[in-house]
Motif scaffolding. Sequence first.
Motif, PDB file in Angstrom:
ATOM      1  N   LEU A 198       0.820  -1.206   0.000  1.00 43.56           N
ATOM      2  CA  LEU A 198       0.000   0.000   0.000  1.00 43.56           C
ATOM      3  C   LEU A 198       0.855   1.258   0.000  1.00 43.56           C
ATOM      4  O   LEU A 198       0.623   2.183  -0.782  1.00 43.56           O
ATOM      5  CB  LEU A 198      -0.925  -0.028   1.220  1.00 43.56           C
ATOM      6  N   SER A 199       1.852   1.313   0.862  1.00 47.38           N
ATOM      7  CA  SER A 199       2.709   2.486   0.966  1.00 47.38           C
ATOM      8  C   SER A 199       3.510   2.701  -0.317  1.00 47.38           C
ATOM      9  O   SER A 199       3.656   3.831  -0.782  1.00 47.38           O
ATOM     10  CB  SER A 199       3.648   2.336   2.158  1.00 47.38           C
ATOM     11  N   ASP A 200       4.037   1.618  -0.891  1.00 46.65           N
ATOM     12  CA  ASP A 200       4.796   1.723  -2.143  1.00 46.65           C
ATOM     13  C   ASP A 200       3.919   2.223  -3.280  1.00 46.65           C
ATOM     14  O   ASP A 200       4.340   3.062  -4.072  1.00 46.65           O
ATOM     15  CB  ASP A 200       5.411   0.375  -2.528  1.00 46.65           C
ATOM     16  N   THR A 201       2.708   1.706  -3.360  1.00 45.39           N
ATOM     17  CA  THR A 201       1.779   2.132  -4.409  1.00 45.39           C
ATOM     18  C   THR A 201       1.395   3.594  -4.219  1.00 45.39           C
ATOM     19  O   THR A 201       1.351   4.359  -5.189  1.00 45.39           O
ATOM     20  CB  THR A 201       0.518   1.247  -4.412  1.00 45.39           C
ATOM     21  N   ALA A 202       1.149   3.985  -2.979  1.00 45.92           N
ATOM     22  CA  ALA A 202       0.819   5.381  -2.698  1.00 45.92           C
ATOM     23  C   ALA A 202       1.974   6.294  -3.091  1.00 45.92           C
ATOM     24  O   ALA A 202       1.767   7.334  -3.726  1.00 45.92           O
ATOM     25  CB  ALA A 202       0.477   5.557  -1.218  1.00 45.92           C
TER      26      ALA A 202
END
Length: 101
Positions: A57-61
């Motif tokens: 999630l953090s990487d995609t964000a």
Amino acid sequence: MKKIFAIGALALLAACADVSKYTDVDSNASAKTKMKACMISEANNKFQAGTLFTNGLSDTADEIVNTCLKKLALQKAGISEESQSTAENIIANLRNLGSAK
């Protein structure tokens, strides 16, 4: 934590059939509004391509935020996304000229 919530909200919006009401903004819109519209659009593109949930999630964000920051900075400088493909065409044509000799 804010990023995780934001990408979750974007994913939910991306699941909607028509996100254009969230992604179409006036050229006079605030930077925050343009950024939000871009992030929704990018999340939707990833969702449609089946890649929204492939990374964390953090990487995609981070990826979505960085993509939008780049796009908005280029737009503010008066450089369209079309410029990228124009530059690629110029380079390809020069390469073809060089290899034709």
